[in-house]
Write an enzyme that holds these catalytic residues in place. Structure first.
Site, PDB file in Angstrom:
ATOM      1  CB  SER A  85      -0.964  -0.001   1.182  1.00 29.88           C
ATOM      2  OG  SER A  85      -0.261   0.026   2.402  1.00 29.88           O
ATOM      3  CB  THR A  86       4.270   2.019   1.283  1.00 27.19           C
ATOM      4  OG1 THR A  86       3.981   1.609   2.619  1.00 27.19           O
ATOM      5  CG2 THR A  86       5.220   3.205   1.307  1.00 27.19           C
ATOM      6  CE1 TYR A  87       8.092   2.182  -3.723  1.00 32.01           C
ATOM      7  CE2 TYR A  87       7.876   0.030  -2.697  1.00 32.01           C
ATOM      8  CZ  TYR A  87       8.662   1.103  -3.085  1.00 32.01           C
ATOM      9  OH  TYR A  87      10.013   1.096  -2.826  1.00 32.01           O
ATOM     10  CB  ALA A  88      -0.949   1.009  -3.880  1.00 28.90           C
ATOM     11  NE  ARG A  89      -2.146   3.273   1.823  1.00 29.67           N
ATOM     12  CZ  ARG A  89      -2.881   3.287   2.911  1.00 29.67           C
ATOM     13  NH1 ARG A  89      -3.038   4.406   3.593  1.00 29.67           N
ATOM     14  NH2 ARG A  89      -3.454   2.192   3.332  1.00 29.67           N
ATOM     15  CB  THR A 125      10.482 -10.992 -13.406  1.00 30.06           C
ATOM     16  OG1 THR A 125      11.672 -11.749 -13.670  1.00 30.06           O
ATOM     17  CG2 THR A 125      10.546  -9.676 -14.170  1.00 30.06           C
ATOM     18  CG  LEU A 126       9.177  -8.025  -8.153  1.00 28.94           C
ATOM     19  CD1 LEU A 126      10.015  -7.312  -7.101  1.00 28.94           C
ATOM     20  CD2 LEU A 126       7.883  -8.533  -7.552  1.00 28.94           C
ATOM     21  CD  GLU A 127       4.508  -3.558 -14.946  1.00 23.81           C
ATOM     22  OE1 GLU A 127       4.465  -2.401 -15.395  1.00 23.81           O
ATOM     23  OE2 GLU A 127       3.528  -4.110 -14.437  1.00 23.81           O
ATOM     24  CD  GLN A 146       1.049  -9.413   2.627  1.00 20.48           C
ATOM     25  OE1 GLN A 146      -0.141  -9.358   2.357  1.00 20.48           O
ATOM     26  NE2 GLN A 146       1.547  -9.098   3.816  1.00 20.48           N
TER      27      GLN A 146
END
EC number: 3.5.4.13
Length: 188
Positions: A112-116, A135-137, A156
């Site tokens: 949520s830190t990034y999503a916000r 692999t993360l996007e 997560q």
């Protein structure tokens, strides 16, 4: 299907190598050293990304084609911080290597830190008996540059255990991303 708890995650990591390296508690930093949390949470595991990023660029004016992807569309960045241009994206990989059990499906959700901040993390499910670094996007949905921090929490993992084993696992069908290490570009 049932979601698995911190006790189960801890046991599977320690006894079966499901997550390596494994952090058995949630790390949040201290007053003078704030970090985005990572490690075991109540019903999941917060992963970190390494300091190797591939940042998308349109300098070649290429067409984005998943069947014929141009690796030159990325700029390699090795840093503890990655700046993603506005309305662009970057790829990274987890610090952690996963070995998913045959009766488990793993779902990845962004923190949520990034999503916000308008930064969305996308990963497809980790299928039964898949293993590798994830692999993360990271999509920057804003019209401003966005910052990602290496070696801190970025997403997560939730572990869902099925009532019965699948007939064919990712390993059985020799999935194309089996055993991947590092940032892995699209394969067909």
């Amino acid at each position: 299907m049932s979601i698995k708890s911190d006790k189960w995650i801890r046991r599977m990591a320690q006894e079966h190598g499901m997550i390596e390296p494994f952090v058995e508690r949630q790390v949040r930093g201290s007053d003078d050293s704030r970090v985005i949390s990572y490690g075991v949470s109540s019903y999941g595991y917060d992963v970190r990304c390494t300091n190797h990023f591939k940042v998308f660029t349109n300098i070649n004016s290429a067409i984005v084609d998943p069947k014929n992807f141009d690796a030159g569309s990325f700029v390699d960045v090795h840093s503890d911080v990655c700046i993603i241009p506005p309305n662009s994206f970057a790829l990274a990989t987890t610090v952690e290597y996963f070995r998913i059990p045959r009766n488990v499906l793993t779902i990845c959700l962004g923190k949520s830190t990034y999503a916000r901040c308008g930064i969305i993390v996308n990963v497809t499910p980790l299928e039964p008996e898949w293993e590798g670094q994830v692999t993360l996007e990271f999509s920057n949905t804003t019209n401003l540059p966005a910052k990602i921090y290496a070696n801190e929490g970025v997403a997560q993992m939730l572990f869902l255990e099925s009532d019965e084993e699948c007939e064919v696992s990712y390993k059985d069908r020799a999935g194309k991303y089996q055993g991947q290490r590092g940032v892995t570009l699209p394969r067909t």
